[in-house]
Design a protein around this motif. Structure first.
Motif, PDB file in Angstrom:
ATOM      1  N   PRO A 184     -24.252   8.469 -44.335  1.00  0.00           N
ATOM      2  CA  PRO A 184     -23.180   9.415 -43.991  1.00  0.00           C
ATOM      3  C   PRO A 184     -23.272   9.909 -42.549  1.00  0.00           C
ATOM      4  O   PRO A 184     -22.239  10.151 -41.910  1.00  0.00           O
ATOM      5  CB  PRO A 184     -23.395  10.558 -44.985  1.00  0.00           C
ATOM      6  N   GLU A 185     -24.470  10.025 -42.023  1.00  0.00           N
ATOM      7  CA  GLU A 185     -24.617  10.488 -40.638  1.00  0.00           C
ATOM      8  C   GLU A 185     -24.192   9.454 -39.605  1.00  0.00           C
ATOM      9  O   GLU A 185     -24.153   9.744 -38.407  1.00  0.00           O
ATOM     10  CB  GLU A 185     -26.063  10.945 -40.367  1.00  0.00           C
ATOM     11  N   ASP A 186     -23.852   8.252 -40.045  1.00  0.00           N
ATOM     12  CA  ASP A 186     -23.299   7.251 -39.135  1.00  0.00           C
ATOM     13  C   ASP A 186     -21.796   7.446 -38.934  1.00  0.00           C
ATOM     14  O   ASP A 186     -21.171   6.764 -38.109  1.00  0.00           O
ATOM     15  CB  ASP A 186     -23.542   5.836 -39.667  1.00  0.00           C
ATOM     16  N   THR A 187     -21.208   8.358 -39.690  1.00  0.00           N
ATOM     17  CA  THR A 187     -19.773   8.628 -39.568  1.00  0.00           C
ATOM     18  C   THR A 187     -19.429   9.111 -38.166  1.00  0.00           C
ATOM     19  O   THR A 187     -20.011  10.088 -37.670  1.00  0.00           O
ATOM     20  CB  THR A 187     -19.336   9.677 -40.603  1.00  0.00           C
ATOM     21  N   ALA A 188     -18.503   8.406 -37.511  1.00  0.00           N
ATOM     22  CA  ALA A 188     -18.133   8.731 -36.128  1.00  0.00           C
ATOM     23  C   ALA A 188     -17.049   7.771 -35.660  1.00  0.00           C
ATOM     24  O   ALA A 188     -16.769   6.764 -36.324  1.00  0.00           O
ATOM     25  CB  ALA A 188     -19.342   8.618 -35.205  1.00  0.00           C
ATOM     26  N   GLY A 189     -16.463   8.095 -34.520  1.00  0.00           N
ATOM     27  CA  GLY A 189     -15.653   7.124 -33.805  1.00  0.00           C
ATOM     28  C   GLY A 189     -16.582   6.249 -33.002  1.00  0.00           C
ATOM     29  O   GLY A 189     -17.462   6.762 -32.319  1.00  0.00           O
ATOM     30  N   TYR A 190     -16.387   4.938 -33.096  1.00  0.00           N
ATOM     31  CA  TYR A 190     -17.252   3.995 -32.380  1.00  0.00           C
ATOM     32  C   TYR A 190     -16.477   3.377 -31.229  1.00  0.00           C
ATOM     33  O   TYR A 190     -15.347   2.896 -31.408  1.00  0.00           O
ATOM     34  CB  TYR A 190     -17.759   2.920 -33.333  1.00  0.00           C
ATOM     35  N   TYR A 191     -17.102   3.388 -30.051  1.00  0.00           N
ATOM     36  CA  TYR A 191     -16.453   2.934 -28.833  1.00  0.00           C
ATOM     37  C   TYR A 191     -17.256   1.815 -28.182  1.00  0.00           C
ATOM     38  O   TYR A 191     -18.482   1.930 -28.063  1.00  0.00           O
ATOM     39  CB  TYR A 191     -16.341   4.090 -27.840  1.00  0.00           C
ATOM     40  N   CYS A 192     -16.578   0.783 -27.742  1.00  0.00           N
ATOM     41  CA  CYS A 192     -17.259  -0.231 -26.955  1.00  0.00           C
ATOM     42  C   CYS A 192     -17.007   0.063 -25.474  1.00  0.00           C
ATOM     43  O   CYS A 192     -16.002   0.680 -25.108  1.00  0.00           O
ATOM     44  CB  CYS A 192     -16.830  -1.651 -27.322  1.00  0.00           C
ATOM     45  N   ALA A 193     -17.944  -0.370 -24.656  1.00  0.00           N
ATOM     46  CA  ALA A 193     -17.882  -0.093 -23.229  1.00  0.00           C
ATOM     47  C   ALA A 193     -18.438  -1.269 -22.444  1.00  0.00           C
ATOM     48  O   ALA A 193     -19.302  -2.000 -22.944  1.00  0.00           O
ATOM     49  CB  ALA A 193     -18.664   1.180 -22.910  1.00  0.00           C
ATOM     50  N   ALA A 194     -17.950  -1.408 -21.227  1.00  0.00           N
ATOM     51  CA  ALA A 194     -18.406  -2.498 -20.362  1.00  0.00           C
ATOM     52  C   ALA A 194     -18.895  -1.956 -19.032  1.00  0.00           C
ATOM     53  O   ALA A 194     -18.263  -1.063 -18.443  1.00  0.00           O
ATOM     54  CB  ALA A 194     -17.253  -3.476 -20.129  1.00  0.00           C
ATOM     55  N   ARG A 195     -20.008  -2.504 -18.572  1.00  0.00           N
ATOM     56  CA  ARG A 195     -20.474  -2.184 -17.232  1.00  0.00           C
ATOM     57  C   ARG A 195     -19.668  -3.056 -16.273  1.00  0.00           C
ATOM     58  O   ARG A 195     -19.610  -4.258 -16.417  1.00  0.00           O
ATOM     59  CB  ARG A 195     -21.962  -2.469 -17.097  1.00  0.00           C
ATOM     60  N   GLY A 196     -19.062  -2.427 -15.289  1.00  0.00           N
ATOM     61  CA  GLY A 196     -18.153  -3.189 -14.439  1.00  0.00           C
ATOM     62  C   GLY A 196     -18.836  -4.176 -13.521  1.00  0.00           C
ATOM     63  O   GLY A 196     -18.259  -5.214 -13.186  1.00  0.00           O
ATOM     64  N   SER A 197     -20.095  -3.880 -13.128  1.00  0.00           N
ATOM     65  CA  SER A 197     -20.678  -4.699 -12.070  1.00  0.00           C
ATOM     66  C   SER A 197     -22.145  -5.033 -12.288  1.00  0.00           C
ATOM     67  O   SER A 197     -22.832  -5.387 -11.345  1.00  0.00           O
ATOM     68  CB  SER A 197     -20.542  -3.972 -10.736  1.00  0.00           C
ATOM     69  N   SER A 198     -22.604  -4.928 -13.521  1.00  0.00           N
ATOM     70  CA  SER A 198     -24.016  -5.233 -13.754  1.00  0.00           C
ATOM     71  C   SER A 198     -24.193  -6.078 -15.002  1.00  0.00           C
ATOM     72  O   SER A 198     -23.490  -5.893 -15.992  1.00  0.00           O
ATOM     73  CB  SER A 198     -24.828  -3.950 -13.900  1.00  0.00           C
ATOM     74  N   ARG A 199     -25.165  -6.990 -14.932  1.00  0.00           N
ATOM     75  CA  ARG A 199     -25.479  -7.851 -16.058  1.00  0.00           C
ATOM     76  C   ARG A 199     -26.514  -7.215 -16.990  1.00  0.00           C
ATOM     77  O   ARG A 199     -26.776  -7.739 -18.077  1.00  0.00           O
ATOM     78  CB  ARG A 199     -26.048  -9.180 -15.547  1.00  0.00           C
ATOM     79  N   TYR A 200     -27.087  -6.076 -16.591  1.00  0.00           N
ATOM     80  CA  TYR A 200     -28.202  -5.505 -17.324  1.00  0.00           C
ATOM     81  C   TYR A 200     -27.764  -4.354 -18.231  1.00  0.00           C
ATOM     82  O   TYR A 200     -26.977  -3.512 -17.828  1.00  0.00           O
ATOM     83  CB  TYR A 200     -29.270  -5.028 -16.346  1.00  0.00           C
ATOM     84  N   PRO A 201     -28.300  -4.292 -19.448  1.00  0.00           N
ATOM     85  CA  PRO A 201     -27.887  -3.258 -20.389  1.00  0.00           C
ATOM     86  C   PRO A 201     -28.403  -1.884 -19.973  1.00  0.00           C
ATOM     87  O   PRO A 201     -29.445  -1.770 -19.326  1.00  0.00           O
ATOM     88  CB  PRO A 201     -28.518  -3.712 -21.712  1.00  0.00           C
ATOM     89  N   SER A 202     -27.678  -0.858 -20.374  1.00  0.00           N
ATOM     90  CA  SER A 202     -28.051   0.516 -20.048  1.00  0.00           C
ATOM     91  C   SER A 202     -27.708   1.414 -21.222  1.00  0.00           C
ATOM     92  O   SER A 202     -26.685   1.232 -21.878  1.00  0.00           O
ATOM     93  CB  SER A 202     -27.325   0.992 -18.796  1.00  0.00           C
ATOM     94  N   MET A 203     -28.550   2.422 -21.461  1.00  0.00           N
ATOM     95  CA  MET A 203     -28.307   3.392 -22.525  1.00  0.00           C
ATOM     96  C   MET A 203     -27.500   4.587 -22.042  1.00  0.00           C
ATOM     97  O   MET A 203     -27.166   5.461 -22.832  1.00  0.00           O
ATOM     98  CB  MET A 203     -29.634   3.856 -23.118  1.00  0.00           C
ATOM     99  N   SER A 204     -27.193   4.633 -20.757  1.00  0.00           N
ATOM    100  CA  SER A 204     -26.510   5.779 -20.179  1.00  0.00           C
ATOM    101  C   SER A 204     -24.995   5.583 -20.140  1.00  0.00           C
ATOM    102  O   SER A 204     -24.508   4.587 -19.602  1.00  0.00           O
ATOM    103  CB  SER A 204     -27.018   6.028 -18.768  1.00  0.00           C
ATOM    104  N   LEU A 205     -24.273   6.553 -20.677  1.00  0.00           N
ATOM    105  CA  LEU A 205     -22.804   6.490 -20.663  1.00  0.00           C
ATOM    106  C   LEU A 205     -22.272   6.353 -19.235  1.00  0.00           C
ATOM    107  O   LEU A 205     -21.260   5.693 -19.000  1.00  0.00           O
ATOM    108  CB  LEU A 205     -22.208   7.762 -21.276  1.00  0.00           C
TER     109      LEU A 205
END
Length: 125
Positions: free
Chosen positions: A88-109
């Motif tokens: 139940p705590e997973d209930t939320a709106g889920y959003y996908c996002a793209a880094r515009g200029s980097s190939r490396y993953p990031s945890m920061s919005l």
């Protein structure tokens, strides 16, 4: 510019599964890292998972580690989030996002330049 469209949300019972998709268009999908974030009512948007441009590197929030799997298909310009053992705590709106200029993953919005409109996930107890 990058356009992102999420799909696959819905209502599921606790313990169930859902698979979210994020379809991208507008720029070469394989050149940038992607991520999933979520936001519950009254709470700030938080990191869920992210993946490098090639798909070889992934990061997860502790709260979803072992239950969620992020992946991408660069041939289809699509990213996925497989969600198992939902709570139940997973209930939320889920959003996908793209880094515009980097190939490396990031945890920061702040590192993500493009966002989708979101898809709602509701987990009933």
């Amino acid at each position: 510019q990058v356009q992102l469209v999420e799909s696959g949300g819905g209502l599921v019972q606790a313990g169930g599964s859902l698979r979210l998709s994020c379809a991208a268009s507008g720029r070469t999908f394989s050149r940038y890292a992607m991520g999933w974030f979520r936001q519950a009512p009254g709470k700030e948007r938080e990191f869920v998972a992210c993946i490098s441009a090639s798909g070889s590197s992934t990061l997860y929030a502790d709260s979803v580690k072992g239950r969620f799997t992020i992946s991408r298909d660069n041939a289809k310009d699509t990213m996925y989030l497989q969600m198992n053992s939902l709570k139940p705590e997973d209930t939320a709106g889920y959003y996908c996002a793209a880094r515009g200029s980097s190939r490396y993953p990031s945890m920061s919005l702040r590192d993500y330049a493009y966002w989708g409109q979101g898809t709602q996930v509701t987990v009933s107890s």
